[in-house]
Scaffold this motif. Structure first.
Motif, PDB file in Angstrom:
ATOM      1  N   ARG A  61       0.808  -1.218   0.000  1.00 51.78           N
ATOM      2  CA  ARG A  61       0.000   0.000   0.000  1.00 51.78           C
ATOM      3  C   ARG A  61       0.849   1.280   0.000  1.00 51.78           C
ATOM      4  O   ARG A  61       0.575   2.222  -0.744  1.00 51.78           O
ATOM      5  N   LYS A  62       1.878   1.346   0.840  1.00 56.74           N
ATOM      6  CA  LYS A  62       2.715   2.553   0.908  1.00 56.74           C
ATOM      7  C   LYS A  62       3.466   2.783  -0.395  1.00 56.74           C
ATOM      8  O   LYS A  62       3.649   3.917  -0.820  1.00 56.74           O
ATOM      9  N   ARG A  63       3.931   1.714  -1.030  1.00 54.92           N
ATOM     10  CA  ARG A  63       4.651   1.854  -2.299  1.00 54.92           C
ATOM     11  C   ARG A  63       3.698   2.301  -3.408  1.00 54.92           C
ATOM     12  O   ARG A  63       4.053   3.131  -4.236  1.00 54.92           O
ATOM     13  N   ARG A  64       2.487   1.752  -3.433  1.00 49.78           N
ATOM     14  CA  ARG A  64       1.487   2.183  -4.428  1.00 49.78           C
ATOM     15  C   ARG A  64       1.174   3.658  -4.242  1.00 49.78           C
ATOM     16  O   ARG A  64       1.057   4.412  -5.212  1.00 49.78           O
ATOM     17  N   ALA A  65       1.050   4.084  -2.982  1.00 49.85           N
ATOM     18  CA  ALA A  65       0.780   5.496  -2.688  1.00 49.85           C
ATOM     19  C   ALA A  65       1.940   6.372  -3.141  1.00 49.85           C
ATOM     20  O   ALA A  65       1.731   7.446  -3.714  1.00 49.85           O
ATOM     21  N   SER A  66       3.170   5.937  -2.918  1.00 49.48           N
ATOM     22  CA  SER A  66       4.342   6.707  -3.341  1.00 49.48           C
ATOM     23  C   SER A  66       4.410   6.831  -4.855  1.00 49.48           C
ATOM     24  O   SER A  66       4.730   7.906  -5.383  1.00 49.48           O
ATOM     25  N   VAL A  67       4.106   5.742  -5.562  1.00 49.97           N
ATOM     26  CA  VAL A  67       4.096   5.787  -7.029  1.00 49.97           C
ATOM     27  C   VAL A  67       3.039   6.774  -7.505  1.00 49.97           C
ATOM     28  O   VAL A  67       3.297   7.604  -8.386  1.00 49.97           O
ATOM     29  N   GLY A  68       1.850   6.745  -6.921  1.00 51.37           N
ATOM     30  CA  GLY A  68       0.789   7.683  -7.295  1.00 51.37           C
ATOM     31  C   GLY A  68       1.161   9.124  -7.015  1.00 51.37           C
ATOM     32  O   GLY A  68       0.857  10.032  -7.804  1.00 51.37           O
ATOM     33  N   THR A  69       1.857   9.368  -5.911  1.00 54.03           N
ATOM     34  CA  THR A  69       2.301  10.723  -5.571  1.00 54.03           C
ATOM     35  C   THR A  69       3.296  11.242  -6.598  1.00 54.03           C
ATOM     36  O   THR A  69       3.196  12.383  -7.056  1.00 54.03           O
ATOM     37  N   VAL A  70       4.267  10.410  -6.976  1.00 54.76           N
ATOM     38  CA  VAL A  70       5.266  10.813  -7.966  1.00 54.76           C
ATOM     39  C   VAL A  70       4.596  11.094  -9.310  1.00 54.76           C
ATOM     40  O   VAL A  70       4.911  12.083  -9.977  1.00 54.76           O
ATOM     41  N   ILE A  71       3.633  10.263  -9.699  1.00 57.67           N
ATOM     42  CA  ILE A  71       2.892  10.468 -10.955  1.00 57.67           C
ATOM     43  C   ILE A  71       2.165  11.821 -10.908  1.00 57.67           C
ATOM     44  O   ILE A  71       2.187  12.583 -11.874  1.00 57.67           O
ATOM     45  N   SER A  72       1.534  12.141  -9.783  1.00 57.36           N
ATOM     46  CA  SER A  72       0.829  13.422  -9.636  1.00 57.36           C
ATOM     47  C   SER A  72       1.787  14.601  -9.733  1.00 57.36           C
ATOM     48  O   SER A  72       1.481  15.610 -10.378  1.00 57.36           O
ATOM     49  N   HIS A  73       2.960  14.484  -9.113  1.00 58.17           N
ATOM     50  CA  HIS A  73       3.954  15.555  -9.191  1.00 58.17           C
ATOM     51  C   HIS A  73       4.425  15.762 -10.629  1.00 58.17           C
ATOM     52  O   HIS A  73       4.570  16.905 -11.086  1.00 58.17           O
ATOM     53  N   ILE A  74       4.645  14.674 -11.350  1.00 59.35           N
ATOM     54  CA  ILE A  74       5.086  14.787 -12.744  1.00 59.35           C
ATOM     55  C   ILE A  74       3.998  15.423 -13.593  1.00 59.35           C
ATOM     56  O   ILE A  74       4.268  16.304 -14.416  1.00 59.35           O
ATOM     57  N   ASN A  75       2.744  15.020 -13.394  1.00 49.29           N
ATOM     58  CA  ASN A  75       1.631  15.623 -14.141  1.00 49.29           C
ATOM     59  C   ASN A  75       1.497  17.112 -13.827  1.00 49.29           C
ATOM     60  O   ASN A  75       1.205  17.915 -14.722  1.00 49.29           O
ATOM     61  N   ASN A  76       1.716  17.506 -12.560  1.00 47.83           N
ATOM     62  CA  ASN A  76       1.680  18.926 -12.197  1.00 47.83           C
ATOM     63  C   ASN A  76       2.816  19.690 -12.864  1.00 47.83           C
ATOM     64  O   ASN A  76       2.644  20.850 -13.256  1.00 47.83           O
ATOM     65  N   MET A  77       3.988  19.056 -12.990  1.00 47.65           N
ATOM     66  CA  MET A  77       5.110  19.697 -13.675  1.00 47.65           C
ATOM     67  C   MET A  77       4.762  19.924 -15.145  1.00 47.65           C
ATOM     68  O   MET A  77       5.039  20.993 -15.701  1.00 47.65           O
ATOM     69  N   ILE A  78       4.150  18.927 -15.781  1.00 47.91           N
ATOM     70  CA  ILE A  78       3.756  19.051 -17.191  1.00 47.91           C
ATOM     71  C   ILE A  78       2.736  20.170 -17.354  1.00 47.91           C
ATOM     72  O   ILE A  78       2.861  21.021 -18.239  1.00 47.91           O
ATOM     73  N   GLN A  79       1.720  20.194 -16.489  1.00 51.21           N
ATOM     74  CA  GLN A  79       0.706  21.248 -16.564  1.00 51.21           C
ATOM     75  C   GLN A  79       1.316  22.611 -16.286  1.00 51.21           C
ATOM     76  O   GLN A  79       0.945  23.609 -16.912  1.00 51.21           O
ATOM     77  N   GLY A  80       2.277  22.679 -15.383  1.00 52.42           N
ATOM     78  CA  GLY A  80       2.913  23.947 -15.043  1.00 52.42           C
ATOM     79  C   GLY A  80       3.690  24.543 -16.198  1.00 52.42           C
ATOM     80  O   GLY A  80       3.634  25.752 -16.437  1.00 52.42           O
ATOM     81  N   VAL A  81       4.439  23.721 -16.946  1.00 53.60           N
ATOM     82  CA  VAL A  81       5.244  24.254 -18.045  1.00 53.60           C
ATOM     83  C   VAL A  81       4.434  24.461 -19.314  1.00 53.60           C
ATOM     84  O   VAL A  81       4.910  25.103 -20.244  1.00 53.60           O
ATOM     85  N   THR A  82       3.202  23.929 -19.373  1.00 55.10           N
ATOM     86  CA  THR A  82       2.354  24.166 -20.546  1.00 55.10           C
ATOM     87  C   THR A  82       1.314  25.256 -20.278  1.00 55.10           C
ATOM     88  O   THR A  82       1.219  26.211 -21.024  1.00 55.10           O
TER      89      THR A  82
END
Length: 179
Positions: A61-82
């Motif tokens: 569960r903690k690893r799945r949550a960490s993967v989801g958090t990293v994915i969200s951060h990357i998506n926010n980075m993409i939205q931020g630069v676009t």
């Protein structure tokens, strides 16, 4: 029982370029450039043609949550630069007229409830602050910097030691980044 792990992919749009060096991801697009280190225990980042893969050797569960958090951060980075992020604040006063000025990387709130010393809020990163009458717009490519700058401005203009039902003067967030 065998633990197979978890693997998720993030695809990047054509106008966004990225580079992955170890655990540091740099993303650049039409609205700017962002860099972030993802140094989380048990997670690996890999890059292939136009995608970043975030994987963990465990599906707990903690690893799945960490993967989801990293994915969200990357998506926010993409939205931020676009597209970028923005937040709106409103200056409210009934007793003393408040004046707000931007000086370098600081926002000065003057004449707040009649105080002689200005209150100061720090502007973080590449965040821009625009003033338009009683409306303040905070915008930039980094969602966390935009949100923290808006919070700094709101916190600097808090009334202390007085009845908050009477003294409702201040600077209040009316729209948060990403909403």
């Amino acid at each position: 029982m065998l633990d197979s792990g978890i693997k998720k992919k993030v695809e990047f749009p054509e106008e966004v370029e990225f580079s992955l060096t170890g655990s540091v991801l740099e993303v650049s697009g039409p609205n700017g450039k962002l860099s972030r280190e993802f140094d989380l225990k048990g997670l690996k980042l890999k890059s292939e043609e136009g995608i970043v893969i975030v994987e963990s050797g465990s599906s707990r569960r903690k690893r799945r949550a960490s993967v989801g958090t990293v994915i969200s951060h990357i998506n926010n980075m993409i939205q931020g630069v676009t597209e970028g992020f923005s937040s709106e604040l409103k200056v409210v006063y009934s007793h003393f007229p408040i004046s707000v000025n931007v000086e370098g990387d600081k926002v000065k709130i003057e004449n707040f409830i009649g105080e002689e010393e200005p209150r100061v809020a720090k502007i973080l990163g590449e965040t821009g602050v625009k003033l338009d009458g009683d409306k303040i717009t905070v915008s930039g490519p980094d969602k966390e910097d935009v949100g923290q700058t808006a919070a700094n401005i709101e916190q600097a203009a808090q009334v202390g030691g007085r009845d908050s039902r009477v003294f409702q003067d201040g600077v209040y967030i009316v729209r948060r980044p990403g909403k």
